[in-house]
Design a protein around this motif. Structure first.
Motif, PDB file in Angstrom:
ATOM      1  N   LEU B 327      51.167  40.178  34.368  1.00  0.00           N
ATOM      2  CA  LEU B 327      52.233  39.205  34.635  1.00  0.00           C
ATOM      3  C   LEU B 327      53.025  39.573  35.881  1.00  0.00           C
ATOM      4  CD1 LEU B 327      53.177  36.714  33.108  1.00  0.00           C
ATOM      5  CD2 LEU B 327      54.767  38.133  31.869  1.00  0.00           C
ATOM      6  N   ALA B 328      53.070  40.861  36.191  1.00  0.00           N
ATOM      7  CA  ALA B 328      53.918  41.299  37.298  1.00  0.00           C
ATOM      8  C   ALA B 328      53.165  41.415  38.608  1.00  0.00           C
ATOM      9  CB  ALA B 328      54.552  42.642  36.945  1.00  0.00           C
ATOM     10  N   GLN B 329      51.857  41.170  38.622  1.00  0.00           N
ATOM     11  CA  GLN B 329      51.102  41.429  39.848  1.00  0.00           C
ATOM     12  C   GLN B 329      51.289  40.318  40.867  1.00  0.00           C
ATOM     13  OE1 GLN B 329      49.830  44.358  40.268  1.00  0.00           O
ATOM     14  NE2 GLN B 329      50.462  44.793  38.167  1.00  0.00           N
ATOM     15  N   LYS B 330      51.141  40.714  42.118  1.00  0.00           N
ATOM     16  CA  LYS B 330      51.225  39.733  43.195  1.00  0.00           C
ATOM     17  C   LYS B 330      49.899  39.597  43.920  1.00  0.00           C
ATOM     18  CE  LYS B 330      56.146  40.097  44.006  1.00  0.00           C
ATOM     19  NZ  LYS B 330      56.468  41.264  43.166  1.00  0.00           N
ATOM     20  N   ASP B 331      48.980  40.484  43.597  1.00  0.00           N
ATOM     21  CA  ASP B 331      47.655  40.438  44.215  1.00  0.00           C
ATOM     22  C   ASP B 331      46.689  39.815  43.212  1.00  0.00           C
ATOM     23  OD1 ASP B 331      44.938  41.318  44.674  1.00  0.00           O
ATOM     24  OD2 ASP B 331      45.750  42.523  46.297  1.00  0.00           O
ATOM     25  N   PHE B 332      45.970  38.801  43.679  1.00  0.00           N
ATOM     26  CA  PHE B 332      45.093  38.039  42.784  1.00  0.00           C
ATOM     27  C   PHE B 332      44.091  38.969  42.084  1.00  0.00           C
ATOM     28  CE2 PHE B 332      43.259  33.456  42.821  1.00  0.00           C
ATOM     29  CZ  PHE B 332      43.037  33.531  41.460  1.00  0.00           C
ATOM     30  N   LYS B 333      43.497  39.859  42.850  1.00  0.00           N
ATOM     31  CA  LYS B 333      42.457  40.710  42.282  1.00  0.00           C
ATOM     32  C   LYS B 333      43.037  41.708  41.293  1.00  0.00           C
ATOM     33  CE  LYS B 333      38.102  41.896  44.307  1.00  0.00           C
ATOM     34  NZ  LYS B 333      37.390  42.549  45.400  1.00  0.00           N
ATOM     35  N   LYS B 334      44.215  42.190  41.623  1.00  0.00           N
ATOM     36  CA  LYS B 334      44.838  43.153  40.727  1.00  0.00           C
ATOM     37  C   LYS B 334      45.187  42.474  39.411  1.00  0.00           C
ATOM     38  CE  LYS B 334      47.265  47.282  41.944  1.00  0.00           C
ATOM     39  NZ  LYS B 334      48.048  47.968  42.937  1.00  0.00           N
ATOM     40  N   LEU B 335      45.616  41.234  39.524  1.00  0.00           N
ATOM     41  CA  LEU B 335      45.928  40.473  38.314  1.00  0.00           C
ATOM     42  C   LEU B 335      44.702  40.365  37.413  1.00  0.00           C
ATOM     43  CD1 LEU B 335      48.156  37.834  37.489  1.00  0.00           C
ATOM     44  CD2 LEU B 335      45.881  36.910  37.566  1.00  0.00           C
ATOM     45  N   ILE B 336      43.577  40.023  38.015  1.00  0.00           N
ATOM     46  CA  ILE B 336      42.352  39.903  37.216  1.00  0.00           C
ATOM     47  C   ILE B 336      41.978  41.270  36.656  1.00  0.00           C
ATOM     48  CG2 ILE B 336      39.991  39.081  37.207  1.00  0.00           C
ATOM     49  CD1 ILE B 336      41.781  36.892  37.977  1.00  0.00           C
ATOM     50  N   ALA B 337      42.197  42.307  37.437  1.00  0.00           N
ATOM     51  CA  ALA B 337      41.861  43.651  36.959  1.00  0.00           C
ATOM     52  C   ALA B 337      42.675  43.976  35.713  1.00  0.00           C
ATOM     53  CB  ALA B 337      42.125  44.675  38.054  1.00  0.00           C
ATOM     54  N   TYR B 338      43.962  43.684  35.754  1.00  0.00           N
ATOM     55  CA  TYR B 338      44.775  43.977  34.571  1.00  0.00           C
ATOM     56  C   TYR B 338      44.415  43.061  33.412  1.00  0.00           C
ATOM     57  CZ  TYR B 338      47.749  47.506  36.615  1.00  0.00           C
ATOM     58  OH  TYR B 338      48.200  48.681  37.142  1.00  0.00           O
ATOM     59  N   SER B 339      44.042  41.834  33.741  1.00  0.00           N
ATOM     60  CA  SER B 339      43.632  40.952  32.645  1.00  0.00           C
ATOM     61  C   SER B 339      42.365  41.497  31.994  1.00  0.00           C
ATOM     62  CB  SER B 339      43.425  39.530  33.155  1.00  0.00           C
ATOM     63  OG  SER B 339      42.133  39.381  33.660  1.00  0.00           O
ATOM     64  N   SER B 340      41.531  42.145  32.805  1.00  0.00           N
ATOM     65  CA  SER B 340      40.343  42.805  32.258  1.00  0.00           C
ATOM     66  C   SER B 340      40.737  43.870  31.251  1.00  0.00           C
ATOM     67  CB  SER B 340      39.598  43.508  33.384  1.00  0.00           C
ATOM     68  OG  SER B 340      38.478  42.826  33.749  1.00  0.00           O
ATOM     69  N   ILE B 341      41.722  44.644  31.618  1.00  0.00           N
ATOM     70  CA  ILE B 341      42.172  45.704  30.710  1.00  0.00           C
ATOM     71  C   ILE B 341      42.628  45.069  29.407  1.00  0.00           C
ATOM     72  CG2 ILE B 341      43.937  47.467  30.379  1.00  0.00           C
ATOM     73  CD1 ILE B 341      43.837  47.918  33.394  1.00  0.00           C
ATOM     74  N   SER B 342      43.379  43.992  29.546  1.00  0.00           N
ATOM     75  CA  SER B 342      43.868  43.301  28.363  1.00  0.00           C
ATOM     76  C   SER B 342      42.702  42.798  27.511  1.00  0.00           C
ATOM     77  CB  SER B 342      44.755  42.146  28.805  1.00  0.00           C
ATOM     78  OG  SER B 342      45.269  41.465  27.715  1.00  0.00           O
ATOM     79  N   HIS B 343      41.719  42.201  28.160  1.00  0.00           N
ATOM     80  CA  HIS B 343      40.623  41.619  27.391  1.00  0.00           C
ATOM     81  C   HIS B 343      39.726  42.675  26.774  1.00  0.00           C
ATOM     82  CE1 HIS B 343      41.443  37.764  29.630  1.00  0.00           C
ATOM     83  NE2 HIS B 343      41.572  37.487  28.358  1.00  0.00           N
ATOM     84  N   MET B 344      39.601  43.814  27.425  1.00  0.00           N
ATOM     85  CA  MET B 344      38.802  44.875  26.817  1.00  0.00           C
ATOM     86  C   MET B 344      39.509  45.425  25.585  1.00  0.00           C
ATOM     87  SD  MET B 344      35.971  44.967  28.329  1.00  0.00           S
ATOM     88  CE  MET B 344      35.168  46.446  27.755  1.00  0.00           C
ATOM     89  N   GLY B 345      40.832  45.237  25.560  1.00  0.00           N
ATOM     90  CA  GLY B 345      41.565  45.635  24.366  1.00  0.00           C
ATOM     91  C   GLY B 345      41.084  44.889  23.131  1.00  0.00           C
ATOM     92  N   TYR B 346      40.717  43.618  23.312  1.00  0.00           N
ATOM     93  CA  TYR B 346      40.203  42.857  22.166  1.00  0.00           C
ATOM     94  C   TYR B 346      38.919  43.490  21.649  1.00  0.00           C
ATOM     95  CZ  TYR B 346      43.444  39.124  23.407  1.00  0.00           C
ATOM     96  OH  TYR B 346      44.564  38.407  23.677  1.00  0.00           O
ATOM     97  N   VAL B 347      38.092  43.958  22.587  1.00  0.00           N
ATOM     98  CA  VAL B 347      36.843  44.588  22.161  1.00  0.00           C
ATOM     99  C   VAL B 347      37.163  45.794  21.278  1.00  0.00           C
ATOM    100  CG1 VAL B 347      34.728  45.683  22.927  1.00  0.00           C
ATOM    101  CG2 VAL B 347      35.721  43.860  24.290  1.00  0.00           C
ATOM    102  N   MET B 348      38.123  46.587  21.729  1.00  0.00           N
ATOM    103  CA  MET B 348      38.447  47.781  20.945  1.00  0.00           C
ATOM    104  C   MET B 348      39.032  47.408  19.591  1.00  0.00           C
ATOM    105  SD  MET B 348      39.922  50.275  23.862  1.00  0.00           S
ATOM    106  CE  MET B 348      40.371  51.476  22.636  1.00  0.00           C
ATOM    107  N   LEU B 349      39.893  46.408  19.609  1.00  0.00           N
ATOM    108  CA  LEU B 349      40.498  45.984  18.345  1.00  0.00           C
ATOM    109  C   LEU B 349      39.418  45.515  17.369  1.00  0.00           C
ATOM    110  CD1 LEU B 349      43.229  45.480  16.951  1.00  0.00           C
ATOM    111  CD2 LEU B 349      43.146  43.152  17.819  1.00  0.00           C
TER     112      LEU B 349
END
Lengths: 102, 533, 698
Positions: B327-349
């Motif tokens: 939510l806090a990123q200003k770089d498009f790619k970094k945003l997607i990178a963090y969203s990746s981290i978030s989505h991989m969290g679902y895998v772990m859950l």
């Protein structure tokens, strides 16, 4: 007086010493070679003497024959080397042939 | 399909391609692109052949007989080594329902990444040689059934990745490349230690009745194979299995990447060229979770059961933390990178639930995240190619200028948000069904649902900042997407749509194996906890 | 006419608009006239849904047509046994009624938009979006299981997002779209959690199977509290979608979308989906859950009405009136007046769609002026619009002979009965106050817009009656707001076919001790819909309803009349100056005008803290987490520098020292190497002699 082993040994020792003396003192390479021949012949005398007085059959004589042949071959090669040295250096003085040093 | 070495071909076709790329003359370097395209294309075909010949009813996981397309040969065999005895390492490949989706994903993503590499013009030969080597490494990881072989492929993929980021990357490429390399290597060391520890703790019985130490994963899953005094043997009262589990987990967690080992990811993504980001997010991250499912879970079932709450906790942290950071990123790619981290969290859950629905969701999420995030990175690549900036606040109103592109963006974004009808939702929903169903982690699952909300928040905000509003005059010459970009985006869009509507197409592939894994975990906990732990 | 045929037709009705969407969105660029395809599809859809309704009511009025299939099969799950997720459709009376309502309004809005949206540069896309909306909405009403409802629930959220932000060049529009989606998501999380509870407990999401299990005494997690929680969580989804307090804030903002969209989505159909959802799970609501629902509905209805009193934007007034009316419906479900909630849903859909389209007609005529203070006197310029608008306003105000009177009266009677049975008198009181306020603000709107003198002469001069395609939907909808379509007796909704035979109140499945006593019938229920006084819930409740009927009717007519009178006094005859009144009650006025400051409150309590938290976490991530990683690298580098120094000067120094020593020794011994053979021989001879001397035994 019976000629015994020790007499032969004395002769060969004398011959060996002369040979060494020749090898060490002569400056001419040909003379050095002759010294070596003396040493070899001193050894031959020893072989035959031990063969005669020891219980070795004819082994000593056989070895002596080998040595004679070997001496001939050695003389041939050595003389060829000496000839080459002469061609290179125009002398055969072993004192001055010291290219291997350092 | 008997005897046809499809897995070997799948794995080593790229190596052949690499050799071909290396021998072509320098002035025909562009040929490398076509070679890579053909090599990855063959891979896709082989993967589809694999899928179509795959028996959905064979469980795999722990018994060799229900693995498919097995190839097993002596690879390294040294007899009479002082106290070790015989060293025997097999070239052992095979697939079950958990690896097939990953094989398919790897093939598809590699193919699309090749297309996306078309505009690479800096030492083309080197690039594609590295790229194909990377491809082999990835594929090998997913088909190996021998721990040693697995490790070889795992490390094999590291090297080309280092160069691909370090040479073809952005401004801080050296930093990012070295960070990625060292971080991953750091994890691999743990894995290596555990691997050797396991090796000296278990025996495998050969055909002639003799017993040798083994790297065979399936043998390592059977409690009966462990020696009485092995350091990681459950029968040894002073075993180090708990520590080994954590070490192994950290090794895999770095790859996922799991909080707090995730910081290499944003850097690597931001600096990597687009196709490498696609590969990184699309395939590489899955290796971590795949490794946990394939190795940690069945080899340490008792500790898995004990630590499931913590796995879920870290999954939850990944979901929420990643989303908030995005939510806090200003770089498009970094945003997607963090969203990746978030989505991989679902895998772990999902994995942490140890239930059929949860693990099905997790594996499906691995596949879906692979396709969706690949698409997101391609989307960033498209705009970066044209505008040479990725600042979220630099754009605005692109929807007017590039309507088709915006259409694809909308599909990808809503898939990432988890809109029903698109694939991402199905897997997220299954993850929640699974994790909510287990009482131990129910609270964590409930908290994790916040991720759905935050996901909508950052994605829609991005959509608004970049695509909606009035067109920024600076960008009035931007062209809409071209044929090559269509070719990359359309297949992914179709996959996302198809799996959203008919997820059973993939779930049926994995379901038997997942059931078998769940069954194995629930029955083997006791077998493994004989020790006085 | 087999059942399967009806099911197939219904599924065709469901998917046709999706086809329209796909075709128009994919090829709309190439064929600019393609929107006509979508309009054609929706017309066919309407005809088909009328056909289905007729067949259903004539042949299958008491049957539900069900078709289900396995969507995901998990096989034989360890420890659980077979597990699968089923999707499917259920076509009952409510479904076909909703099919008709949705398709009719959708079709009218399509037609209306042909003129209203003329000249828009994304004309085709607009119709495509309408298509996907219609598809999603129909999906909600046809589903027989919660999962499918959830799927379409989210899809209507998507289409709502797309249509609110249709004019995305305006920041306010894209903001509103985003807000709508996110606020709805909050409710959806609740809905989803409810689904999770049910699936975990019953391993199915098919509503009928769930109800059967509850009726058999299986409670979620064996706990009454969880059953209540499930009901409230699913209701939370309705709170989001039907804009109930506290998640109503998105709906007024959603008025940024094109006005026909507001009519279709944000007034008539989508926002009613929440009410529909609660009606679907009505039978599993416990007493506590019902009370929560009733209170939320009553409060929402009251709050929205107070806000609507002071708004000046014509669409904002209508938006808050929608929120208020939705609150009515929710309250109605909460108090057990199930059938009246659905009845009001239908009547409200027609008259509110008419009001919105009427306001669209006005806005169109006034060149996109929405401020009522700039209007006035339009009655003469736009007679058709005025007439339709007036009829709908009468309906929403609950004036006799209109449809609104019938449904509203039922809801108020229900709340009164509920008050008398449970002692929660606040709910009927709020309901009647709202009836007063509704009549007032609606007539305030009519008077400010259509009566009096024009305020903005320039715009007034250019105003004109709307063309046929815009006027026709208005007329149709206003005609549908008259009682005759629903009942032969204008004072008795119970006598109408809607309540007596189409929609029957289902019986609760909740265990008796968890439900209100009036929900449980003491005698076995007789399934006879033709009896004059069908029993609703129980004899006790039916009787209370019966007693409440006339008091509620008279009171609501009285209050409605009072409201209308008040509006005329203040705005038409100007006996009371509204400005003076607002000055006198300035804090109340401001509180209402600023919508209870809820947006500001949410910004301060949720939105901004989240953004700050995200910034803080990003900083934390960059500085601390990554800092540790980089710190580890720095520390490693430091140690490597030390060990590098050690290596260069100590380890390598030792190696170099060895080499140096051997070199030194070598130099020393080099002197011996003369290169002269004779020297060597001398040395050999002497050495041998020395050896002989040493080893000789002498």
């Amino acid at each position: 007086m019976e000629v015994g082993l020790s007499h032969f040994l004395v002769v060969s020792t004398a011959l060996f010493s002369l040979g060494i003396y020749g090898v060490v003192t002569r400056k001419n390479a040909v003379m050095v070679l002759m010294g070596i021949e003396l040493i070899l012949n001193a050894a031959n005398i020893n072989f035959i003497a031990f063969s005669r007085y020891g219980n070795f059959g004819l082994n000593g004589q056989a070895i002596a024959l080998f040595v004679i042949v070997l001496a001939a071959a050695e003389a041939a090669i050595a003389l060829a080397i000496v000839l080459n040295i002469y061609k290179t250096y125009n002398h055969v003085n072993v004192d001055e042939i010291e290219d291997l040093k350092e | 399909m008997n005897g046809f070495p499809i897995l070997t071909l799948l794995t080593f076709i790229p190596i052949l391609g690499m050799i071909a790329v290396l021998v072509i003359p320098k002035d025909k370097a562009n040929l490398a692109k076509y070679i890579a395209l053909i090599a990855t294309g063959i891979q896709v075909v082989l993967a589809i052949v694999l899928l179509s010949n795959f028996n959905y009813n064979a469980g795999g996981i722990f018994e060799q007989s229900s693995f498919q397309f097995i190839e097993k040969f002596r690879w390294i065999h040294i007899k009479g080594l002082s106290w070790i005895g015989t060293v025997k390492i097999d070239y052992f490949m095979g697939v079950d329902g958990i690896s097939v989706p990953m094989v398919l994903l790897t093939a598809i993503i590699s193919f699309i990444a090749t297309l996306s590499s078309w505009k690479i013009n800096k030492s083309v030969k080197g690039y594609f040689a590295m790229f194909l080597l990377l491809d082999t490494g990835m594929m090998g990881v997913f088909v190996s059934l021998d721990f040693f072989l697995f490790y070889v492929f795992w490390e094999l993929m590291l090297l080309p990745m280092y160069f691909l980021i370090g040479i073809w990357g952005g401004p801080r490429k050296e930093y990012a490349a070295i960070k990625f390399f060292i971080y991953t290597l750091f994890g691999s060391v743990f894995m290596l230690l555990v691997m050797i520890g396991l090796y000296f703790s278990a025996h495998e019985t050969l055909a002639d009745g003799s017993q040798v130490f083994t790297f065979n994963m399936l043998a390592l899953m059977d409690a009966a194979n462990y020696t009485a005094d092995g350091i990681l043997s459950p029968f040894n009262p002073e075993n180090l299995r708990f520590i080994a589990y954590i070490a192994l987990f950290v090794g895999f967690a770095i790859k996922i990447p799991m909080f707090p080992f995730h910081t290499w990811l944003p850097d690597a993504h931001v600096e990597a060229p687009t196709p490498i980001s696609v590969i990184l997010a699309g395939v590489l991250l899955k290796m971590g979770t795949y490794g946990i499912l394939r190795i940690s879970y069945p080899m340490f079932p008792e500790i898995t059961r004990e630590l499931m709450w913590f796995i879920a906790l870290f999954g939850m942290i990944n979901i929420i933390y990643g989303a908030l950071c995005a939510l806090a990123q200003k770089d498009f790619k970094k945003l997607i990178a963090y969203s990746s981290i978030s989505h991989m969290g679902y895998v772990m859950l999902g994995m942490a639930s140890l239930s059929t629905t949860g693990i099905n969701g997790a594996v499906l999420q691995m596949f879906n995240h692979g396709t969706i995030t690949a698409m997101l990175f391609l989307i960033v690549g498209v705009i970066y190619d044209r505008a040479h900036t990725r600042g979220l606040n630099d754009f605005g109103g692109l929807a007017t200028q590039m309507p088709v592109y915006t259409g694809f963006v909308t599909v990808a974004f809503f898939a990432a948000i988890g809109l029903p009808g698109l694939s991402g939702w199905v897997s997220e929903a299954l993850v929640f069904v699974g994790s909510f169903g287990v009482e131990v982690i129910r609270t964590l699952a409930i908290i994790s649902t916040l991720g759905i909300l935050l996901g909508a928040g950052y994605m829609l905000w991005t959509l608004q900042r970049v695509f909606l509003g009035n067109l920024n005059e600076k960008w009035k010459d931007l062209k809409d997407i071209d044929g090559r970009e269509y070719a990359m985006l359309i297949p992914l869009t179709l996959i996302i749509l198809f799996l959203g509507i008919y997820p059973s197409a993939l779930l049926d592939v994995m379901n038997t194996s997942v059931n078998s894994l769940v069954h194995f975990l629930s029955t083997n906990v006791t077998n493994f906890s004989i020790s006085g732990l | 006419m087999s059942e399967l045929f009806i099911i197939n037709i219904s599924i065709a009705i469901l998917f046709l608009p999706l086809l329209g969407f796909a075709v128009v969105i994919l090829f709309g660029k190439r064929f600019p006239k393609l929107y006509l395809f979508e309009v054609g599809i929706i017309t066919i859809n309407l005809l088909l849904s009328i056909y289905v309704m007729v067949v259903k009511f004539s042949s299958y009025i008491n049957d539900a047509l069900v078709y289900g299939f396995t969507w995901i099969d998990f096989g034989n799950v360890p420890l659980l046994g077979p597990l699968n997720i089923e999707l499917g459709v259920k076509i009952d009376n409510v479904t076909v009624i909703m099919f008709f309502v949705v398709n009719l309004i959708s079709m009218l809005v399509h037609v209306f938009s042909l003129e209203y949206m003329r000249g828009d540069k994304r004309f085709n896309r607009y119709f495509a979006y309408l298509g996907i909306f219609t598809f999603s909405m129909l999906g909600i009403v046809i589903s027989h299981n919660l999962l499918m409802i959830y799927i379409f629930w989210e899809l209507v959220g998507l289409s709502s997002y797309l249509l609110i932000g249709f004019w995305y060049e305006k920041k306010s529009a894209s903001d509103a779209g985003k807000k709508a989606f996110i606020v709805n998501r909050i409710g959806d999380i609740g809905f989803f959690l409810g689904i999770l509870i049910l699936f975990t407990s019953y391993h199915t999401l098919t509503l009928d199977s769930i109800f059967a299990q509850i009726a058999a005494g299986n409670l979620p997690f064996d706990s009454a509290a969880w059953l209540t929680a499930t009901g409230i969580l699913i209701f939370l989804g309705a709170v989001g979608k039907s804009a109930q307090f506290p998640l109503h804030v998105w709906l007024p903002d959603a008025m940024e979308g094109p006005t026909p969209v507001s009519a279709l989505i944000h007034a008539a159909t989508m926002v009613a989906a929440g009410v529909y959802l609660v009606s679907r799970i009505f039978v599993m609501l416990t007493a506590d859950a019902m009370l929560v629902i009733a209170v939320v509905g009553a409060f929402t209805s009251f709050m929205a009405a107070t806000i609507a009193l002071t708004q000046n934007d014509i669409k904002k007034v209508l938006a808050y009136s929608t929120v208020s009316q939705l609150g009515y419906m929710v309250m109605s479900l909460g108090v057990g007046a199930y059938a009246f909630a659905l009845f009001h849903l239908v009547t409200h859909a027609f008259f509110k769609a008419c009001l919105f389209l009427g306001s669209g007609s006005v806005i169109h005529a006034m060149h996109h002026e929405q401020d009522m203070r700039q209007m006035g006197g339009l009655r003469k310029k736009m007679p058709i619009t005025y007439a339709a608008f007036l009829i709908s306003t009468l309906a929403i105000s609950g004036v006799p002979l209109t449809s609104g009177f019938l449904s509203k009266d039922g809801i108020l009677a229900g709340s009164l009965a509920f008050g008398s049975l449970t002692g929660h008198w606040l709910i009927p009181i709020l309901g009647f106050v709202v009836a007063l306020m509704t009549a007032f603000y609606m007539f305030r709107l009519v008077i400010m817009t259509f009566h009096g003198e024009p305020k903005n002469q320039h715009k007034f001069d250019h105003a004109h009656e709307s063309p046929f395609v815009m006027a026709m939907p208005l007329v149709i909808l206003s005609v549908l707001s008259i009682f005759i379509w629903y009942t032969p007796l204008p004072h008795s909704p119970d006598a109408g076919w809607f309540l007596s035979s189409w929609v029957k109140t289902p019986h609760t499945v909740v265990p008796a001790e968890l439900s209100y006593d009036f929900m449980i019938s003491e005698t076995p229920v007789v399934e006879d819909q033709y009896s004059e006084h069908a029993v609703v819930h129980s004899e006790k409740y039916t009787e209370a309803m019966h007693h409440a009927h006339y008091p509620a009717m008279f009171l609501s007519v009285f209050l409605g009349g009072l409201g209308i009178l008040l509006a005329f006094t203040m705005y038409q005859w100007k006996k009371i100056d509204p400005d003076k009144l607002s000055n006198k009650l300035s804090w109340l006025y401001k509180f209402s005008l600023n919508k209870w400051y809820l947006d500001e409150l949410y910004d301060a309590t949720f939105v901004n803290p989240t953004i700050y938290l995200s910034k803080a976490l990003a900083w934390f991530d960059n500085t601390i987490v990554d800092g540790i990683v980089n710190g580890a690298a720095t520390v490693t580098k430091f140690f490597s520098a030390i060990s590098g120094w050690f290596d260069t000067y100590i380890v390598d120094g030792f190696v170099n020292a060895t080499a140096f020593f051997s070199g030194f020794v070598g130099i020393a011994f080099r002197k011996l190497q003369t290169g002269k053979v004779q020297t060597y021989i001398v040395l050999v001879v002497f050495s041998v002699l020395a050896l002989i001397f040493i080893i000789s035994p002498f």
